[in-house]
Design a protein around this motif. Structure first.
Motif, mmCIF file in Angstrom:
data_model
loop_
_atom_site.group_PDB
_atom_site.id
_atom_site.type_symbol
_atom_site.label_atom_id
_atom_site.label_comp_id
_atom_site.label_asym_id
_atom_site.label_seq_id
_atom_site.Cartn_x
_atom_site.Cartn_y
_atom_site.Cartn_z
ATOM 1 N N CYS A 20 4.146 10.838 -0.659
ATOM 2 C CA CYS A 20 4.028 9.121 -0.876
ATOM 3 C C CYS A 20 4.794 8.641 -0.357
ATOM 4 O O CYS A 20 5.950 8.791 -0.741
ATOM 5 C CB CYS A 20 2.953 8.855 -2.211
ATOM 6 S SG CYS A 20 2.529 7.266 -2.316
ATOM 7 N N TYR A 31 0.912 -0.973 -0.500
ATOM 8 C CA TYR A 31 0.105 -0.067 0.016
ATOM 9 C C TYR A 31 0.690 1.312 -0.026
ATOM 10 O O TYR A 31 2.064 0.731 -0.068
ATOM 11 C CB TYR A 31 -0.799 -0.218 1.225
ATOM 12 C CG TYR A 31 -0.431 -0.010 2.525
ATOM 13 C CD1 TYR A 31 0.009 -1.064 3.026
ATOM 14 C CD2 TYR A 31 -0.089 1.557 3.082
ATOM 15 C CE1 TYR A 31 0.836 -1.238 4.524
ATOM 16 C CE2 TYR A 31 0.899 1.181 4.573
ATOM 17 C CZ TYR A 31 1.409 -0.231 4.994
ATOM 18 O OH TYR A 31 1.967 -0.144 6.350
ATOM 19 N N THR A 32 0.352 2.180 -0.219
ATOM 20 C CA THR A 32 1.023 3.783 -0.145
ATOM 21 C C THR A 32 0.240 4.852 1.059
ATOM 22 O O THR A 32 -1.378 3.951 0.527
ATOM 23 C CB THR A 32 0.904 4.517 -1.994
ATOM 24 O OG1 THR A 32 -0.465 4.439 -1.718
ATOM 25 C CG2 THR A 32 1.122 3.678 -2.800
ATOM 26 N N MET A 68 -7.756 8.003 -3.394
ATOM 27 C CA MET A 68 -7.202 7.310 -2.086
ATOM 28 C C MET A 68 -8.503 6.559 -1.268
ATOM 29 O O MET A 68 -9.680 7.046 -1.522
ATOM 30 C CB MET A 68 -7.081 7.323 -1.068
ATOM 31 C CG MET A 68 -5.537 8.930 -1.623
ATOM 32 S SD MET A 68 -3.862 8.325 -2.162
ATOM 33 C CE MET A 68 -3.577 7.382 -0.469
ATOM 34 N N ASN A 95 6.069 4.361 -0.522
ATOM 35 C CA ASN A 95 5.735 2.836 -0.574
ATOM 36 C C ASN A 95 5.896 1.824 0.944
ATOM 37 O O ASN A 95 6.971 2.443 0.491
ATOM 38 C CB ASN A 95 6.281 2.494 -1.952
ATOM 39 C CG ASN A 95 5.833 3.035 -3.032
ATOM 40 O OD1 ASN A 95 5.175 3.297 -3.357
ATOM 41 N ND2 ASN A 95 6.623 4.234 -4.297
ATOM 42 N N SER A 125 -0.189 8.625 1.655
ATOM 43 C CA SER A 125 -0.333 9.506 1.524
ATOM 44 C C SER A 125 -0.484 10.354 2.198
ATOM 45 O O SER A 125 -1.583 10.563 3.564
ATOM 46 C CB SER A 125 -0.747 9.830 -0.106
ATOM 47 O OG SER A 125 -0.205 9.258 -0.450
ATOM 48 N N TYR A 164 -0.218 10.957 -9.507
ATOM 49 C CA TYR A 164 -1.300 10.755 -9.008
ATOM 50 C C TYR A 164 -2.073 10.332 -7.434
ATOM 51 O O TYR A 164 -2.350 10.393 -6.906
ATOM 52 C CB TYR A 164 -2.233 9.765 -10.048
ATOM 53 C CG TYR A 164 -1.699 9.784 -11.396
ATOM 54 C CD1 TYR A 164 -1.373 9.254 -12.576
ATOM 55 C CD2 TYR A 164 -2.440 10.606 -12.313
ATOM 56 C CE1 TYR A 164 -0.741 9.372 -13.668
ATOM 57 C CE2 TYR A 164 -2.288 11.308 -13.638
ATOM 58 C CZ TYR A 164 -1.262 10.321 -13.796
ATOM 59 O OH TYR A 164 -1.034 11.188 -15.004
ATOM 60 N N SER A 165 -0.793 9.554 -6.928
ATOM 61 C CA SER A 165 -1.180 9.579 -5.249
ATOM 62 C C SER A 165 -0.907 10.908 -4.128
ATOM 63 O O SER A 165 -1.703 10.746 -3.742
ATOM 64 C CB SER A 165 0.079 8.717 -4.425
ATOM 65 O OG SER A 165 0.691 8.156 -5.886
ATOM 66 N N ARG A 194 -1.032 -0.262 -4.945
ATOM 67 C CA ARG A 194 -0.509 0.793 -5.856
ATOM 68 C C ARG A 194 1.036 1.161 -5.513
ATOM 69 O O ARG A 194 1.359 1.141 -4.053
ATOM 70 C CB ARG A 194 -1.736 1.656 -5.846
ATOM 71 C CG ARG A 194 -3.057 1.611 -6.325
ATOM 72 C CD ARG A 194 -2.479 1.569 -7.581
ATOM 73 N NE ARG A 194 -4.381 1.705 -8.066
ATOM 74 C CZ ARG A 194 -4.829 0.586 -7.952
ATOM 75 N NH1 ARG A 194 -4.373 -0.435 -7.779
ATOM 76 N NH2 ARG A 194 -6.047 0.853 -9.101
ATOM 77 N N CYS A 198 3.881 4.815 -5.337
ATOM 78 C CA CYS A 198 3.463 5.751 -5.062
ATOM 79 C C CYS A 198 3.643 6.482 -7.232
ATOM 80 O O CYS A 198 4.723 6.296 -7.687
ATOM 81 C CB CYS A 198 4.256 6.550 -4.534
ATOM 82 S SG CYS A 198 4.121 6.453 -2.785
ATOM 83 N N SER A 199 3.325 7.977 -7.037
ATOM 84 C CA SER A 199 2.993 8.109 -8.623
ATOM 85 C C SER A 199 2.656 10.078 -7.477
ATOM 86 O O SER A 199 2.242 9.719 -6.683
ATOM 87 C CB SER A 199 2.582 7.615 -9.390
ATOM 88 O OG SER A 199 0.540 7.272 -9.616
ATOM 89 N N GLN A 240 -3.626 3.693 0.076
ATOM 90 C CA GLN A 240 -4.136 3.136 -1.152
ATOM 91 C C GLN A 240 -3.433 2.199 -1.185
ATOM 92 O O GLN A 240 -2.617 1.793 -1.486
ATOM 93 C CB GLN A 240 -4.099 4.029 -2.224
ATOM 94 C CG GLN A 240 -4.411 3.876 -2.962
ATOM 95 C CD GLN A 240 -4.127 4.212 -4.731
ATOM 96 O OE1 GLN A 240 -3.123 5.075 -4.907
ATOM 97 N NE2 GLN A 240 -4.749 4.624 -5.643
#
Length: 126
Positions: A50, A32-33, A113, A52, A35, A107-108, A102, A104-105, A99
């Motif tokens: 974010c 999961y991430t 979320m 990881n 953030s 979009y995170s 997933r 991290c990107s 999240q």
């Protein structure tokens, strides 16, 4: 059931530091991430960082890069946000969010979320 609980907010003076904590439950065994976001009065929510869960790699928003650092202690199921050189404009409610499955990107940091904490208030006086 996944739960996220933020602590560590408070009133500080400009230039000081604060460490926020996010204790996560219900995510054991998953990737999961986590953030961090914040929302100041009258402003839109802002994604900050974010991390990881699998390898501790991180990304940051440009607005806090170099001042804020996120880290994790998997043994304590806790993710931290170390804030430094705080400014009055950093005053906001700070939230952590998770999240599942997933990485991290960018979009995170947008806010899509799976789980959210209730937030902790940080007030920075001038």
């Amino acid at each position: 059931e996944v739960q996220l609980v933020e602590t560590g907010g408070g009133l500080v003076q400009a230039g000081e530091s604060l460490r926020l904590s996010c204790v996560a439950s219900g995510l054991t065994g998953k990737e999961y991430t986590i953030s961090w976001f914040r929302q100041a009065p009258g402003k839109e929510r802002e994604g900050l960082s974010c991390i990881n869960s699998n390898d501790g790699s991180t990304i940051y928003a440009d607005s806090v890069k170099g001042r804020f650092t996120t880290s994790s202690d998997n043994a304590r199921n806790t993710v931290y946000l170390e804030t430094s050189s705080l400014k009055p404009e950093d005053t906001a409610v700070y939230y952590c969010a998770a999240q599942e499955w997933r990485l991290c990107s960018v979009y995170s940091l947008y806010g899509n979320m799976d789980y959210w904490g209730k937030g902790t208030l940080v007030t920075v006086s001038s």
